[in-house]
Design an enzyme around this catalytic site. Structure first.
Site: not given
Ligand code: PGA
Length: 250
Positions: A9, A11, A95, A97, A167, A173, A212
């Site tokens: 992803n 982003k 997601h 976010e 997640e 992140g 992460s």
């Molecule tokens: P990250 O994000 O690997 O940077 O923690 C995962 C995600 O949001 O799908």
């Protein structure tokens, strides 16, 4: 036996130039990824460039979001049919976010899941609790509620047309990964919820872990019984890391 899946992803990151470099790097090392299926999800505006670069490879194309509406006066939105037209096979829905910054509710996410499925693509349904929710011991209730919205709208059998990504919001992140046991517990819970309705679907559905994931921790996470790969944010922007994650696990 469920095939492992590793989805990147990206982003809101990248440029034409950086994406070309990233894809060259991934393609150069692709032969080292033997078992896992790979997907990359660029921002909408780069879908065509990425589709072109992926042609003839076994890496699938995905999108990060979709409108639940089929077409019409919805300024700024992108439909499932458009994503299919651009060559997408997967679309991330729900997601965290999107849920926290753009107000995607459980019902809206379920409608997006339905739109993606109706267009013949695989929705990657993200679920997961915030830190506050984990500390309040309501992780299972939150994940069950997010899952139930899709099951109510589409039925449990619909889940086998998609992928689930667990997640934990506190791990996205932040560099703070769930321990393999913490992740496995929630994955087993999700599979169990589905099994209570339909065992065959539960056995088949891929459940990815996200938050992460890096080359260095993927092996242990993906080695868990109910973890079938990962949804990767930050580390998917680095070809060597993404490939290392692709090599990890069963
Ligand atoms: P990250 O994000 O690997 O940077 O923690 C995962 C995600 O949001 O799908």
């Amino acid at each position: 036996m469920r095939q492992p899946l590793v989805a990147g992803n990206w982003k809101m990151n990248g440029s034409k130039a950086s994406i070309a470099t990233l894809l060259d790097g991934i393609k150069a090392g692709l032969a080292s990824v033997e078992k896992a299926a790979l997907v990359v999800c660029p921002p909408f505006v780069y879908l065509e460039q990425v589709a072109e670069a992926l042609r003839g490879t076994r890496i699938a194309l995905g999108a990060q979001n979709v409108s639940h509406e089929p077409s019409g006066a919805f300024t700024g939105e992108v439909s499932a049919a458009m994503l299919k037209d651009m060559g997408c096979a997967y679309v991330i829905v729900g997601h965290s976010e999107r849920r926290s910054y753009y107000g995607d509710t459980d019902l809206l996410v379920a409608k997006k899941f339905a739109a993606v499925r109706a267009a013949g693509m695989k929705p990657i349904l993200c679920v997961g609790e915030t830190l506050e929710e984990r500390e309040k011991n309501v992780t299972e209730a939150v994940v069950a509620r997010q899952l139930a919205a899709v099951i109510e709208l589409e039925g449990a059998a619909a889940l086998q047309d998609g992928v689930i990504a667990y997640e934990p919001v506190w791990a996205i992140g932040t560099g703070r990964t769930a321990t393999p046991q913490q992740a496995q517990d929630v994955h087993a819970f999700i599979r169990g919820r589905i099994a209570a309705i339909d065992e065959a679907v539960a056995e088949k559905v891929q459940i990815l872990y996200g938050g992460s994931v890096k080359g260095a921790n993927a092996e242990e996470l993906f080695g868990q019984q109910d973890i079938d790969g990962g949804l990767i944010g930050g580390a998917s922007l680095n070809a060597d890391e993404f490939l290392a994650i692709g090599r990890a696990g069963r």
